[in-house]
Design a protein around this motif. Structure first.
Motif, PDB file in Angstrom:
ATOM      1  N   MET A   1       0.815  -1.218   0.000  1.00 25.82           N
ATOM      2  CA  MET A   1       0.000   0.000   0.000  1.00 25.82           C
ATOM      3  C   MET A   1       0.852   1.273   0.000  1.00 25.82           C
ATOM      4  O   MET A   1       0.519   2.232  -0.711  1.00 25.82           O
ATOM      5  CB  MET A   1      -0.941  -0.007   1.209  1.00 25.82           C
ATOM      6  N   PRO A   2       1.932   1.333   0.753  1.00 25.07           N
ATOM      7  CA  PRO A   2       2.777   2.535   0.684  1.00 25.07           C
ATOM      8  C   PRO A   2       3.314   2.814  -0.714  1.00 25.07           C
ATOM      9  O   PRO A   2       3.405   3.977  -1.129  1.00 25.07           O
ATOM     10  CB  PRO A   2       3.899   2.225   1.679  1.00 25.07           C
ATOM     11  N   ALA A   3       3.667   1.764  -1.457  1.00 27.84           N
ATOM     12  CA  ALA A   3       4.182   1.973  -2.818  1.00 27.84           C
ATOM     13  C   ALA A   3       3.093   2.543  -3.724  1.00 27.84           C
ATOM     14  O   ALA A   3       3.351   3.419  -4.559  1.00 27.84           O
ATOM     15  CB  ALA A   3       4.713   0.658  -3.381  1.00 27.84           C
ATOM     16  N   PHE A   4       1.874   2.067  -3.557  1.00 29.20           N
ATOM     17  CA  PHE A   4       0.760   2.582  -4.354  1.00 29.20           C
ATOM     18  C   PHE A   4       0.472   4.032  -3.982  1.00 29.20           C
ATOM     19  O   PHE A   4       0.188   4.865  -4.858  1.00 29.20           O
ATOM     20  CB  PHE A   4      -0.485   1.718  -4.136  1.00 29.20           C
ATOM     21  N   ALA A   5       0.567   4.350  -2.697  1.00 31.25           N
ATOM     22  CA  ALA A   5       0.366   5.731  -2.248  1.00 31.25           C
ATOM     23  C   ALA A   5       1.407   6.652  -2.873  1.00 31.25           C
ATOM     24  O   ALA A   5       1.092   7.770  -3.307  1.00 31.25           O
ATOM     25  CB  ALA A   5       0.428   5.807  -0.722  1.00 31.25           C
ATOM     26  N   GLU A   6       2.654   6.193  -2.925  1.00 29.08           N
ATOM     27  CA  GLU A   6       3.710   7.007  -3.535  1.00 29.08           C
ATOM     28  C   GLU A   6       3.445   7.211  -5.023  1.00 29.08           C
ATOM     29  O   GLU A   6       3.644   8.306  -5.565  1.00 29.08           O
ATOM     30  CB  GLU A   6       5.067   6.350  -3.332  1.00 29.08           C
ATOM     31  N   ASP A  33       3.272  -9.342  -8.991  1.00 33.36           N
ATOM     32  CA  ASP A  33       1.879  -9.751  -9.164  1.00 33.36           C
ATOM     33  C   ASP A  33       1.359 -10.214  -7.801  1.00 33.36           C
ATOM     34  O   ASP A  33       2.103 -10.817  -7.037  1.00 33.36           O
ATOM     35  CB  ASP A  33       1.778 -10.895 -10.173  1.00 33.36           C
ATOM     36  N   PRO A  34       0.106  -9.971  -7.447  1.00 34.20           N
ATOM     37  CA  PRO A  34      -0.914  -9.290  -8.259  1.00 34.20           C
ATOM     38  C   PRO A  34      -0.991  -7.785  -8.034  1.00 34.20           C
ATOM     39  O   PRO A  34      -1.866  -7.140  -8.583  1.00 34.20           O
ATOM     40  CB  PRO A  34      -2.197  -9.963  -7.771  1.00 34.20           C
ATOM     41  N   ASP A  35      -0.081  -7.221  -7.190  1.00 33.70           N
ATOM     42  CA  ASP A  35      -0.210  -5.802  -6.836  1.00 33.70           C
ATOM     43  C   ASP A  35      -0.151  -4.879  -8.048  1.00 33.70           C
ATOM     44  O   ASP A  35      -0.900  -3.891  -8.134  1.00 33.70           O
ATOM     45  CB  ASP A  35       0.881  -5.402  -5.835  1.00 33.70           C
ATOM     46  N   ARG A  36       0.742  -5.163  -9.011  1.00 33.57           N
ATOM     47  CA  ARG A  36       0.851  -4.237 -10.146  1.00 33.57           C
ATOM     48  C   ARG A  36      -0.417  -4.245 -10.984  1.00 33.57           C
ATOM     49  O   ARG A  36      -0.836  -3.210 -11.502  1.00 33.57           O
ATOM     50  CB  ARG A  36       2.063  -4.568 -10.992  1.00 33.57           C
ATOM     51  N   GLY A  37      -1.046  -5.429 -11.104  1.00 33.66           N
ATOM     52  CA  GLY A  37      -2.296  -5.504 -11.851  1.00 33.66           C
ATOM     53  C   GLY A  37      -3.450  -4.867 -11.106  1.00 33.66           C
ATOM     54  O   GLY A  37      -4.330  -4.252 -11.719  1.00 33.66           O
ATOM     55  N   GLU A 103      -3.860  -7.255  -0.295  1.00 30.80           N
ATOM     56  CA  GLU A 103      -4.566  -7.595   0.944  1.00 30.80           C
ATOM     57  C   GLU A 103      -5.841  -6.772   1.081  1.00 30.80           C
ATOM     58  O   GLU A 103      -6.903  -7.286   1.445  1.00 30.80           O
ATOM     59  CB  GLU A 103      -3.651  -7.353   2.150  1.00 30.80           C
ATOM     60  N   VAL A 104      -5.748  -5.482   0.794  1.00 27.31           N
ATOM     61  CA  VAL A 104      -6.930  -4.614   0.887  1.00 27.31           C
ATOM     62  C   VAL A 104      -8.013  -5.090  -0.076  1.00 27.31           C
ATOM     63  O   VAL A 104      -9.184  -5.256   0.308  1.00 27.31           O
ATOM     64  CB  VAL A 104      -6.546  -3.152   0.582  1.00 27.31           C
ATOM     65  N   THR A 110     -14.360 -10.052  -0.042  1.00 24.10           N
ATOM     66  CA  THR A 110     -14.983 -11.194   0.646  1.00 24.10           C
ATOM     67  C   THR A 110     -15.576 -10.840   2.004  1.00 24.10           C
ATOM     68  O   THR A 110     -16.346 -11.622   2.554  1.00 24.10           O
ATOM     69  CB  THR A 110     -13.949 -12.314   0.850  1.00 24.10           C
ATOM     70  N   ALA A 111     -15.252  -9.687   2.556  1.00 23.24           N
ATOM     71  CA  ALA A 111     -15.690  -9.334   3.909  1.00 23.24           C
ATOM     72  C   ALA A 111     -17.188  -9.031   3.935  1.00 23.24           C
ATOM     73  O   ALA A 111     -17.717  -8.382   3.034  1.00 23.24           O
ATOM     74  CB  ALA A 111     -14.920  -8.123   4.416  1.00 23.24           C
ATOM     75  N   PRO A 112     -17.900  -9.491   4.971  1.00 24.10           N
ATOM     76  CA  PRO A 112     -19.309  -9.101   5.137  1.00 24.10           C
ATOM     77  C   PRO A 112     -19.414  -7.591   5.313  1.00 24.10           C
ATOM     78  O   PRO A 112     -18.541  -6.951   5.902  1.00 24.10           O
ATOM     79  CB  PRO A 112     -19.733  -9.840   6.414  1.00 24.10           C
ATOM     80  N   LYS A 113     -20.485  -7.019   4.819  1.00 24.73           N
ATOM     81  CA  LYS A 113     -20.662  -5.567   4.841  1.00 24.73           C
ATOM     82  C   LYS A 113     -20.523  -4.957   6.237  1.00 24.73           C
ATOM     83  O   LYS A 113     -19.892  -3.904   6.388  1.00 24.73           O
ATOM     84  CB  LYS A 113     -22.011  -5.207   4.230  1.00 24.73           C
ATOM     85  N   PRO A 114     -21.072  -5.570   7.300  1.00 21.45           N
ATOM     86  CA  PRO A 114     -20.943  -4.953   8.636  1.00 21.45           C
ATOM     87  C   PRO A 114     -19.499  -4.855   9.127  1.00 21.45           C
ATOM     88  O   PRO A 114     -19.210  -4.046  10.019  1.00 21.45           O
ATOM     89  CB  PRO A 114     -21.770  -5.878   9.527  1.00 21.45           C
ATOM     90  N   GLU A 115     -18.590  -5.674   8.578  1.00 19.30           N
ATOM     91  CA  GLU A 115     -17.203  -5.666   9.044  1.00 19.30           C
ATOM     92  C   GLU A 115     -16.334  -4.630   8.330  1.00 19.30           C
ATOM     93  O   GLU A 115     -15.209  -4.350   8.760  1.00 19.30           O
ATOM     94  CB  GLU A 115     -16.587  -7.057   8.849  1.00 19.30           C
ATOM     95  N   VAL A 116     -16.844  -4.065   7.234  1.00 24.57           N
ATOM     96  CA  VAL A 116     -16.030  -3.175   6.414  1.00 24.57           C
ATOM     97  C   VAL A 116     -15.559  -1.929   7.162  1.00 24.57           C
ATOM     98  O   VAL A 116     -14.372  -1.559   7.084  1.00 24.57           O
ATOM     99  CB  VAL A 116     -16.775  -2.809   5.116  1.00 24.57           C
ATOM    100  N   PRO A 117     -16.422  -1.206   7.905  1.00 24.08           N
ATOM    101  CA  PRO A 117     -15.934  -0.002   8.598  1.00 24.08           C
ATOM    102  C   PRO A 117     -14.768  -0.280   9.541  1.00 24.08           C
ATOM    103  O   PRO A 117     -13.796   0.493   9.562  1.00 24.08           O
ATOM    104  CB  PRO A 117     -17.178   0.483   9.360  1.00 24.08           C
TER     105      PRO A 117
END
Length: 529
Positions: A1-6, A33-37, A103-104, A110-117
């Motif tokens: 995630m830090p690399a994508f932020a940069e 892979d799979p981050d670049r995609g 990971e994000v 796959t996460a249930p909607k109530p767990e997202v926040p």
């Protein structure tokens, strides 16, 4: 995630096209892979998380800070993601490493909607301000870093050495995170085979016709068609499915189910999407009622009936016709249309002419006929992707202009994110009220932008979130292609392709044009009772 932020931060502050291509190429080369995609899919808006809406971000931010402080900060900054990224207070004692991009995405899918926040809040606690901004933009969509899907494919081509046309023809046959695509581009696997998948073929585009180009034309070598005021589309249908594509390769099938239903054939066609009633082309404003919708109601389909006016036949069955000259493709198109007789589709007629002077007279009458102008196509031209000079010309009618008053301003995006560069302007109604007729964000120089930004900041009289209402003090000369009736505007009229022609510092706002003057320019206006 830090690399994508940069990557996002550098793209935002890198205005040059070539510099953006270099940054994307570096991302493709260095990320696994799979981050670049996944990053590529995010930049091209191929990712969507239904449970992570802006309202969710607002709610979790309100739990971490004073709601009034959040409201005031959002009003000042003007962007929810940026506001939350700056104001977020991580929980004490959080030592977890920041999440990876994959990971994000995999967790949110796959996460249930109530767990997202709780998931998002936990990730925000592990990231710095730049990482938080990237995360929020990723999960809510709309990165707005100046990278289109086309630019991303060009970057893939430059990085890999493959032709961009080859990449575009397999792009829609490979799903994110595009592992088979990257393996082919790196020489580790064969080119993905789209087989009969309804993939997008890059469109052929035209150059504007200038006076010097016009002087060199020989009438016998060219064919002419009217330039219809809709949107360019490609229809792709066959054993593997059917799709309706915009000129940029966006799948717009869901907004036009009646067109999709009529695509009972095996071919690829180029045409113009229009609203047509009783054989007459409706104003572009009517087509806008159908655009950018994932689904449409039966009433919408009834009130704004869609049709396609066909220009070209690219593929018939399994035969690629693009290498053929225009005249041969046109003959094939006419024969195909006579056989297939597809519903909601007709042919864009060729315009007969025997001299360029005669063609010029026809073009001069385009506005009276509510047509944008003419398309000129060389008789022997193959269908080639992109904008190859000298094969196709677009000869649009001259623009109209109106003097309008600046009413509202909003910050832009990308390199203009620090400037008030999007301008809403209006004209005077008979009762003395100023009513908006359009919005423009082009046509001025960098020096004029800087001057306008300073003036807006010094003359703001009201704020509506990111929008600033300003004193009535600036007149724009606005150029536009057409004026059309619009129920979405208080004025009842909207301008087609408005752009700032110049800033009229010499003109008092009281002398700007009236709504009646603009209404007099409206095309296809219903006759008075």
């Amino acid at each position: 995630m830090p690399a994508f932020a940069e990557l996002l931060e550098r793209l935002v502050f890198t205005p040059g096209r070539n510099a953006k291509l270099a940054l994307l190429g570096q991302w493709f080369a260095e990320q696994p892979d799979p981050d670049r995609g996944i990053g590529l899919a995010a930049l091209t808006e191929e990712l969507a998380f239904t449970a992570a809406k802006p309202a969710v971000i607002r709610e979790i931010a309100a739990e971490r800070t004073d709601p009034e402080l959040l409201r005031l900060s959002y009003d000042y900054v003007g962007d929810l993601a940026e506001t939350v990224a700056l104001i977020w207070q991580p929980r004490a004692g959080v030592n977890a490493p920041p999440p990876t991009l994959s990971e994000v995405v995999e967790t949110l899918e796959t996460a249930p909607k109530p767990e997202v926040p709780a998931l998002i809040a936990g990730w925000l606690d592990t990231l710095d301000a730049g990482g938080r901004l990237a995360l929020i933009k990723l999960v809510t969509g709309g990165l707005r870093v100046g990278v289109s899907a086309r630019l991303a494919r060009v970057a893939l081509a430059e990085w890999s050495g493959q032709a961009v046309e080859e990449i575009e023809e397999v792009w829609h046959a490979v799903a994110p995170p595009y592992v088979p695509l990257f393996r082919w581009l790196e020489g580790a696997a064969p080119r993905p085979d789209p087989r009969d998948a309804p993939v997008f073929r890059p469109l052929m585009l035209a150059h504007p016709l200038e006076a010097a180009d016009l002087a060199a034309l020989r009438a016998e070598a060219w064919r002419a068609e009217w330039k219809w005021d809709g949107i360019r589309v490609q229809l792709t249908a066959g054993p593997g499915g059917k799709r309706l594509w915009s000129r940029g390769g966006e799948d717009i099938s869901g907004a036009f189910p009646e067109i999709l239903a009529a695509m009972d054939f095996h071919a690829v066609l180029d045409g113009e999407l229009l609203v047509v009633r009783d054989g007459e082309v409706a104003p572009f404003a009517d087509l806008q009622q159908r655009l950018n919708r994932k689904t449409v109601t039966a009433r919408m389909r009834r009130d704004y009936p869609a049709a396609v006016r066909l220009y070209d036949l690219l593929v018939e069955g399994t035969e690629d016709l693009r290498p053929l000259p225009f005249d041969a493709r046109r003959a094939r198109l006419e024969a195909w249309h006579a056989r297939a007789a597809p519903a909601r589709m007709d042919l864009s007629a060729l315009v007969p002419f025997d001299s360029i002077e005669a063609l010029a007279r026809l073009r001069d009458g385009a506005r009276a006929a509510s047509i944008e102008g003419l398309m000129l196509k060389r008789a022997d031209a193959p269908y080639v992707a992109g904008r190859t000079r000298g094969l196709w010309w677009k000869w649009k009618r001259d623009p109209l202009t109106v003097d309008a008053v600046l009413m509202y301003a909003q910050r832009g995006h990308g390199k203009r994110s620090s400037f008030y560069s999007d301008y809403t302007f209006g004209v005077w109604r008979e009762d003395g009220e100023l009513v908006p007729i359009g919005k423009a964000y082009s046509g001025y120089t960098d020096e004029e932008l800087a001057w306008l930004d300073r003036w807006i900041r010094s003359n703001t009289v009201n704020r509506f979130g990111p929008v600033r209402e300003v004193e009535r003090g600036i007149v724009f000369e606005v150029a536009f292609d057409a004026a059309q009736l619009s129920s979405r505007h208080k004025s009842g009229v909207a301008l087609r392709f408005p752009r700032i022609a110049r800033i009229r510092r010499d003109k008092p706002v009281e002398e700007a044009d009236s709504l009646a003057a603009v209404m007099a320019l409206v095309e296809n206006r219903p006759a008075a009772d």
